[in-house]
Scaffold this active site. Sequence first.
Site, short mmCIF file in Angstrom:
data_model
loop_
_atom_site.label_atom_id
_atom_site.label_comp_id
_atom_site.label_asym_id
_atom_site.label_seq_id
_atom_site.Cartn_x
_atom_site.Cartn_y
_atom_site.Cartn_z
CD GLU A 507 -3.28 0.66 1.89
OE1 GLU A 507 -3.35 -0.41 2.51
OE2 GLU A 507 -4.21 1.50 1.89
CD GLU A 785 -4.05 -0.19 9.26
OE1 GLU A 785 -3.39 -1.24 9.19
OE2 GLU A 785 -4.62 0.33 8.27
C1 BGC Z 1 -5.04 2.85 5.00
C2 BGC Z 1 -5.45 4.00 5.83
C3 BGC Z 1 -6.47 4.78 5.14
C4 BGC Z 1 -7.63 3.88 4.94
C5 BGC Z 1 -8.78 4.52 4.28
C6 BGC Z 1 -6.22 1.98 4.73
O1 BGC Z 1 -5.91 0.94 3.89
O2 BGC Z 1 -3.99 2.16 5.55
O3 BGC Z 1 -4.75 4.40 6.85
O4 BGC Z 1 -6.76 6.02 5.66
O5 BGC Z 1 -7.28 2.72 4.24
O6 BGC Z 1 -9.82 4.24 4.95
#
Ligand code: BGC
Length: 831
Positions: A507, A785
């Site tokens: 990502e 996270e």
């Molecule tokens: C990310 C986030 C992001 C989110 C959106 C995730 O996959 O890691 O931090 O803001 O998606 O909702």
Amino acid sequence: MYRHARAPRIYTSAIYRKSTDGSPIPAETKTVQETKNPNTTMSVSISQVSFEHHRDPLGIGEPKPRISWRFSGNAANWEQGSYDLQITRGGRQSTYSNASSESLFIPWPEDALGSAEQAHVRARAHGLHGESSTPWSDWVAVETGLLNPEDWTGAVPIAAKRAYDINSPKRPMYFRKAFSVDTDIKSARLYITGLGIYEAEINGNRVGDAVLAPGWQSFNYRHVYDTYDVTDLIKSGDNAIGVIVGEGWYSGRLAWDGRNYWGDNVGLQSLLTIVTRDGEKLSFPSDDSWAASTGPVVGSEIYDGETYDSRLEADIKGWSTASFDDGAWFPVKKLPPLKGALMSPDGPPVRKLEERKVEKIFKSASGKTLIDFGQNLVGWLHLSVQGPAGTNITMHHAEVLENGELALAPLRAAKATDTLILHGKGHQEWEPRFTFHGFRYAQIDGWPEDAPLTEDSIKAIVVHSDMEQTGWFSCSHALLNKFHENVRWSTKGNFLSISTDCPQRDERLGWTGDAHAFGPTANFLYNTGGFWRGWHRDMWSEMQRRDSMIVPFFVPTVPPDSQDPGAAVWSDVSVGGPWNLFRFYGDRQMLEEQFQQGRAWIDKGLPRNEVQLWDRGAFQFGDWLDPKAPAEDPGGATTAKPLVADAYLVRMTEILANVSRVIGDSSLAAEYSKQHESLRTEFQKAWMSADGRGTLANKTQTAYALALHFGLYTDANQRELAAETLRQIVADNNHLVGTGFAGTPALGPALQGIGAAEDFYSMLLQTKVPSWLYQVVMNGTTTWERWDSMLPDGRVNTGSMTSFNHYAFGAVADWIHATIGGLAPAEPGWK
Ligand code: BGC
């Protein structure tokens, strides 16, 4: 101890007049005595002169760079009343003065600089009420880059003429060009960018110390080039330049399994310019007279890692020196002009900034060799090794262990694996060039048996954007200190050219919501002005790509033609981000430059319902990842998505009114204030009970924190009741956190605003899950996270989205700085 009294210094000073537009005016100069009392140790001096938001003003893009300075010293209550600036360029020197207390972003007082023109600047300031003056600062050189497309004199993007499969990872390519210079060199500059990530060498020496250059931009609109002073690398006689390019972000595999998002090749564009002692100007552009080859870097991808076959080094030995024979190399071809405008960088480059020693080498449950660096970090490994030719050493990286093995599931489809194949001809030092990993642990397979792996064989290299550190924190609470250290590590790990959500899985994107939540914390810890300026330029380009003026989920956007709908909190960074930058850096012009984004989003992009609140059918992330959101439904939080969205809309509209006032547009300010009031009323109608008590539709920390912090109550009694409710919710929850991405930054300020700072201290010092210190007692070394990225029993949260290096919840550090530390900008730019 006896001290020599210093002789008073003599210097010239100006007759001070105040300019009307803030720009300094040419001074009549006279000679005066320095007013400083030599018998006192109280002093003030100018510690730093800077230009725009540049950390290093070489190759900048502003022909009239604004000038700022910073003070140091111990003079109490010293205030600047006037200043002098001196500018030397092309053999002439001019002095400018102004009776002004401004020391930030002073307009360039002369004619614009030309392309590649250098000037030297120094400043001094005089105290307001006959207080002492500073000495002149040091002279600081400022130099522009190539300001116009024509200045690239024949340099075009080039790539090797060869057959390759564009749908597979592209092999990094080596490019070279020999050239000679007959006379002595006075100065030389290299202007360069990659169609991919580049590393340049001249005569066998590395150019500069940036890595992963030119970083990541929205390459369809902006393609950054770097400027290097290479005077010392060029000699009179025969020379050569060499450049290695990996696919990087430009044409490599990125999110959602796509590749070739901006181009389907690897290449470069560069211009080497030399001024000889005789004043002759020579230039050596990238063109089809170069040659190209493959080499020992046989593969390198951002997510998957790098493979290096040292046995191939012999074929290219001396490849960036003049004597190398490139007769067997591929010819190169000219490519069409780059899609994005070539622009000099706003922020600092990515560099190797720290090294970490091995903390422990041990065997995993299944007998694998594992290394623990004791810190979750972003960068790569450096190996010192010797072994038989063809020995294949592989390095897998991971943030945490699970059941005694690397936990690879959180990486999803990122292989994060480097491979080194030894040449067998003695000792080797190696590290990858065109990839990076987020890891604390590494698994090393295939290490040569006769030279055992020890602590001296491997170290970790930490890389991030080289922003100046401006904020520190420590207190008497060990766990809180550790938490703050973790916040800093997550900043370092996710400020790599752009601000990313995470640095390890497939990502690593410039997610807007994360940046919105964390911006103020980052701005306190580092000088982020230039870093974000470039990002906001790209955001504006990405918005204009569509008539809808929607701020995409992440910037740069992938795929570049993505049609994502935007969302509250996330897209709102177009309003909140610039405002936070203004609070921290006081740059009115940059605020004005970025204002159009916020306006376009709020006025046009944001989908509304009939009362101008958010369209109820619009997509929302909501209070992403509140602790009650199910593992596989991170948006399934306890506060209604449109409530969160509407609360932010009211606040963003208020910010637009504030910005209008700052830039002096009173009618616009009146218009946004009117909208703000009416939206607030609509919010009350939509989300507060009609019984006069103002009870919110959701009895959650986030709903009440947002309503209180964003000033959504206009009735004092209702506000009092809401304050009581929030206190009660927090107490009923045993002072555990109940907020996600949207509510977390507001929670501390909201509680503090209702006189319940003590309640927030209790929350902050909680160690049970969910809380900030839970991550610390679970041995986290970065912020996570999810509140429970690691579950209390040590298992990794099963959600398919579980990173151990996300900064969003670290946004609480802004409260720590402001409330525990007592520091926040009272006036924009900390004046
Ligand atoms: C990310 C986030 C992001 C989110 C959106 C995730 O996959 O890691 O931090 O803001 O998606 O909702």
